[in-house]
Design an enzyme around this catalytic site. Structure first.
Site, PDB file in Angstrom:
ATOM      1  N   ALA A  72     -19.806   0.974   3.781  1.00 21.60           N
ATOM      2  CA  ALA A  72     -19.057   0.498   2.619  1.00 21.60           C
ATOM      3  C   ALA A  72     -19.894  -0.462   1.784  1.00 21.60           C
ATOM      4  O   ALA A  72     -19.777  -0.491   0.556  1.00 21.60           O
ATOM      5  CB  ALA A  72     -17.755  -0.170   3.066  1.00 21.60           C
ATOM      6  N   GLN A 102      -7.234  -4.802   8.333  1.00 17.99           N
ATOM      7  CA  GLN A 102      -6.566  -3.729   9.053  1.00 17.99           C
ATOM      8  C   GLN A 102      -5.296  -4.303   9.673  1.00 17.99           C
ATOM      9  O   GLN A 102      -5.170  -5.520   9.850  1.00 17.99           O
ATOM     10  CB  GLN A 102      -7.506  -3.191  10.138  1.00 17.99           C
ATOM     11  CG  GLN A 102      -6.958  -2.081  11.006  1.00 17.99           C
ATOM     12  CD  GLN A 102      -6.553  -0.863  10.206  1.00 17.99           C
ATOM     13  OE1 GLN A 102      -5.422  -0.813   9.713  1.00 17.99           O
ATOM     14  NE2 GLN A 102      -7.449   0.111  10.068  1.00 17.99           N
ATOM     15  N   LYS A 123     -21.035  -6.988   3.285  1.00 17.35           N
ATOM     16  CA  LYS A 123     -20.124  -6.468   2.253  1.00 17.35           C
ATOM     17  C   LYS A 123     -19.861  -7.517   1.176  1.00 17.35           C
ATOM     18  O   LYS A 123     -19.900  -7.232  -0.022  1.00 17.35           O
ATOM     19  CB  LYS A 123     -18.771  -6.079   2.865  1.00 17.35           C
ATOM     20  CG  LYS A 123     -18.705  -4.800   3.628  1.00 17.35           C
ATOM     21  CD  LYS A 123     -17.248  -4.523   3.996  1.00 17.35           C
ATOM     22  CE  LYS A 123     -17.106  -3.466   5.044  1.00 17.35           C
ATOM     23  NZ  LYS A 123     -15.681  -3.244   5.393  1.00 17.35           N
ATOM     24  N   HIS A 157     -14.033  -3.435  14.085  1.00 15.16           N
ATOM     25  CA  HIS A 157     -14.006  -1.997  13.815  1.00 15.16           C
ATOM     26  C   HIS A 157     -14.389  -1.262  15.096  1.00 15.16           C
ATOM     27  O   HIS A 157     -15.254  -1.705  15.856  1.00 15.16           O
ATOM     28  CB  HIS A 157     -14.987  -1.664  12.697  1.00 15.16           C
ATOM     29  CG  HIS A 157     -14.828  -0.291  12.132  1.00 15.16           C
ATOM     30  ND1 HIS A 157     -15.245   0.834  12.804  1.00 15.16           N
ATOM     31  CD2 HIS A 157     -14.277   0.148  10.968  1.00 15.16           C
ATOM     32  CE1 HIS A 157     -14.985   1.910  12.081  1.00 15.16           C
ATOM     33  NE2 HIS A 157     -14.400   1.524  10.959  1.00 15.16           N
ATOM     34  N   THR A 214      -3.984   4.737  -1.392  1.00 17.02           N
ATOM     35  CA  THR A 214      -4.967   5.348  -0.500  1.00 17.02           C
ATOM     36  C   THR A 214      -5.397   6.713  -1.040  1.00 17.02           C
ATOM     37  O   THR A 214      -4.895   7.184  -2.057  1.00 17.02           O
ATOM     38  CB  THR A 214      -4.409   5.536   0.922  1.00 17.02           C
ATOM     39  OG1 THR A 214      -3.526   6.665   0.939  1.00 17.02           O
ATOM     40  CG2 THR A 214      -3.665   4.302   1.397  1.00 17.02           C
ATOM     41  N   HIS A 245      -8.130   3.090  -3.689  1.00 16.11           N
ATOM     42  CA  HIS A 245      -9.037   3.221  -2.557  1.00 16.11           C
ATOM     43  C   HIS A 245     -10.158   4.193  -2.921  1.00 16.11           C
ATOM     44  O   HIS A 245      -9.920   5.223  -3.561  1.00 16.11           O
ATOM     45  CB  HIS A 245      -8.295   3.766  -1.341  1.00 16.11           C
ATOM     46  CG  HIS A 245      -7.347   2.796  -0.722  1.00 16.11           C
ATOM     47  ND1 HIS A 245      -7.169   2.700   0.647  1.00 16.11           N
ATOM     48  CD2 HIS A 245      -6.502   1.883  -1.268  1.00 16.11           C
ATOM     49  CE1 HIS A 245      -6.251   1.769   0.901  1.00 16.11           C
ATOM     50  NE2 HIS A 245      -5.846   1.264  -0.244  1.00 16.11           N
ATOM     51  N   GLU A 300       0.848  -1.189   0.000  1.00 14.60           N
ATOM     52  CA  GLU A 300       0.000   0.000   0.000  1.00 14.60           C
ATOM     53  C   GLU A 300       0.884   1.239   0.000  1.00 14.60           C
ATOM     54  O   GLU A 300       1.898   1.288   0.695  1.00 14.60           O
ATOM     55  CB  GLU A 300      -0.902   0.030   1.236  1.00 14.60           C
ATOM     56  CG  GLU A 300      -1.781   1.285   1.306  1.00 14.60           C
ATOM     57  CD  GLU A 300      -2.540   1.411   2.611  1.00 14.60           C
ATOM     58  OE1 GLU A 300      -3.586   0.739   2.735  1.00 14.60           O
ATOM     59  OE2 GLU A 300      -2.087   2.167   3.505  1.00 14.60           O
TER      60      GLU A 300
END
Length: 285
Positions: free
Chosen positions: A121, A174, A163, A147, A47, A75, A16
């Protein structure tokens, strides 16, 4: 190329990066992208910068990665976007040949009033599928320790299943520092009927302020072993960087030995860190 197709062939290894700040030319990141592409990751995600406000710079950086011969994923945080905004971005991505989107709600920015077209999302994922069919591969985010906005981990996994059912074909986690948390999470997702590939998100710690900020933002727990590293080397940036890289390598070796679907490195735009890790684990991939 859609990155979801890679998992049937190999253990996926990806990076990333983030775009430069608004007051800096986008070209300032190009040398970093060149160095990272030389390491031959399976893809590099981009990102939207601090607060998700990278705008068109995400597309510019992702386009540059494509031109370097490396696959990319852009992203797309939706908290500050309406449907027309998303349609415009999708058209821009398609024009640049970018097929992979990491669909996110995004974090609220204090001085920006969020829009209300996409509360979650999963709403964004459904919208992209409705608008474009299978034109894009949609990646979702997941949180091994839950989260921070979720009532508990199980509630977060229930939301994650929504999702996937909405159209996410792979997931990136994450950051976490305790592999046991990740393995426990995989067991729970399996029981919940979530069967898409899940990449493990690993952040090599390079300075103490960085990790303190990230832990505050995402709520990742710090194992005793990691706390001792911070205590012993936190005053010495070089020593902490090397210890952080070594810790990340140990995490990745253990993950690969346990058959993880993939590993996603949060490089913080550091080719040095990415190269050290890649050199250490490439024969295991």
């Amino acid at each position: 190329m859609k990155t979801c197709d890679l998992f049937a062939k190999k253990t996926v290894f990806s990076f990333e990066v983030f775009p430069p700040k608004k007051d800096m030319p986008v070209e300032t990141v190009f040398s970093t992208l060149t160095e990272l592409s030389k390491l031959s990751p399976d893809f590099i995600s981009v990102t939207c910068g601090a607060g998700g406000q990278g705008g068109t710079r995400t597309v510019e950086v992702a386009s540059r990665i494509k031109k370097l011969g490396c696959e990319t994923a852009a992203h797309l945080p939706c908290i500050n976007l309406d449907q027309n905004d998303v349609r415009s971005i999708l058209q821009e991505l398609k024009k640049e040949g970018i097929e992979n989107i990491l669909a996110l709600r995004g974090d609220r920015t204090p001085d920006i009033e969020p829009k209300h077209d996409f509360a979650h999302a999963s709403d964004l994922i459904s919208f992209i599928r409705q608008e474009t069919g299978d034109d894009f591969n949609i990646i979702g985010a997941c949180y091994p320790e839950g989260h921070q906005a979720a009532k508990n981990l199980q509630a977060d996994i229930d939301a994650l299943k929504i999702k996937v059912e909405a159209g996410a074909s792979e997931l990136i986690s994450q950051l976490f520092f305790d592999n046991a948390c990740f393995y426990s999470f995989l067991e729970k997702t399996e029981k919940a009927g979530i069967h898409v590939p899940i990449e493990a998100g690993i952040m090599p710690v390079t300075n103490k302020k960085q990790i303190e900020r990230m832990v505050t933002l995402c709520g990742a727990s710090l194992p005793l072993k990691f706390q001792k590293i911070l205590t012993k080397y936190g005053h010495d940036n070089v020593a902490l960087r090397d210890a952080g890289i070594a810790y990340a390598i140990d995490q990745i070796v253990d993950l690969l030995a346990n058959g993880v679907d993939g590993v996603h490195i949060y490089t913080m735009n550091s080719p040095y860190v990415a190269e050290r890790i890649t050199s250490a684990v490439k024969t295991l991939l």
